[in-house]
Write an enzyme that holds these catalytic residues in place. Sequence first.
Site, PDB file in Angstrom:
ATOM      1  N   HIS A  84      45.627  -2.849  93.433  1.00 47.08           N
ATOM      2  CA  HIS A  84      44.684  -3.259  94.469  1.00 47.08           C
ATOM      3  C   HIS A  84      43.803  -2.094  94.932  1.00 47.08           C
ATOM      4  CE1 HIS A  84      46.929  -7.139  95.910  1.00 47.08           C
ATOM      5  NE2 HIS A  84      46.486  -7.223  94.667  1.00 47.08           N
ATOM      6  N   TYR A  94      42.650 -10.394 102.374  1.00 47.78           N
ATOM      7  CA  TYR A  94      43.938 -11.080 102.361  1.00 47.78           C
ATOM      8  C   TYR A  94      43.862 -12.422 103.083  1.00 47.78           C
ATOM      9  CZ  TYR A  94      46.637  -7.380 100.168  1.00 47.78           C
ATOM     10  OH  TYR A  94      47.142  -6.487  99.252  1.00 47.78           O
ATOM     11  N   GLU A 136      48.814  -0.096 100.802  1.00 46.37           N
ATOM     12  CA  GLU A 136      47.485   0.251 100.308  1.00 46.37           C
ATOM     13  C   GLU A 136      46.752   1.193 101.252  1.00 46.37           C
ATOM     14  OE1 GLU A 136      45.970  -3.704  99.632  1.00 46.37           O
ATOM     15  OE2 GLU A 136      47.639  -4.068  98.239  1.00 46.37           O
ATOM     16  N   GLN A 205      39.861  -1.427  83.732  1.00 49.83           N
ATOM     17  CA  GLN A 205      40.599  -0.170  83.745  1.00 49.83           C
ATOM     18  C   GLN A 205      40.600   0.471  82.368  1.00 49.83           C
ATOM     19  OE1 GLN A 205      44.422  -1.339  85.243  1.00 49.83           O
ATOM     20  NE2 GLN A 205      43.698  -1.506  87.343  1.00 49.83           N
TER      21      GLN A 205
END
Length: 253
Positions: A84, A94, A136, A205
Amino acid sequence: MTPDHIELIKSTVPVLRENGVALTSYFYQRMLTNHPELKNTFNLDSQHSGRQPRALAGAVLAYAEHIENPSVLAKAIEHISTKHVSLNIQPDQYAIVGDNLLHSISEVLNVPFESELIAAWKAAYLQLADILIQAEQNKYQALTTQQGGWAGWRNFDITQTEQVDAGQILTLKASDGQSAINAEIGQFISVKVKVPNHELEQPHQFAVVAHVDGQYQFMVKAEENPTEYSVANILLSHYNVGQQVQVSAPFSK
């Protein structure tokens, strides 16, 4: 969470084992339709291939199975929170995820939204969201306190491209001319590009293959069956030396 909430969550485990992917596929479709801005956050290739719905289904099932003791999932929480942070997920997102997930459970399982089951899943989701948000925020703070560190997305210039047998090696340098946090070989960076012919950005990524003089190098290989959202193919076809991409700080999976 109350004991009744826990029992209700556990009662859905067999359903999640049988229909979890159908539920999460429905959830993503619902959420991205209601909030198209999130298409800039979620990798649409992973949506099309089903990888993301399958991954979420597994995570939801594991959480339900261990609802009495979520600390058992510490390793999974670490992995999810790291992912995240690499995508710059923020606390306000969220609420969007939770609202669409609860409505998806209600709609797919044909359970009234005002039912005790949905109330139990709301309590469960809020518990998990609190855990992830805190993890996070700690990671974001740790990144910003490091030399050359940053949180979220940062502009980088492509300074060099090198053709190799396996694909192409791209070299990136921070556009602001400031230092960038050291990256170890094998760590990952998230790279976000603009999708041609769309008002849309997509992240992906890539493994770092070298960190030289404050610049990151990573390998790009063309996808065999690309969609128009395939970041690797977009980089190879539409990005050259001198152009900018957005990058999140290096991380280990």
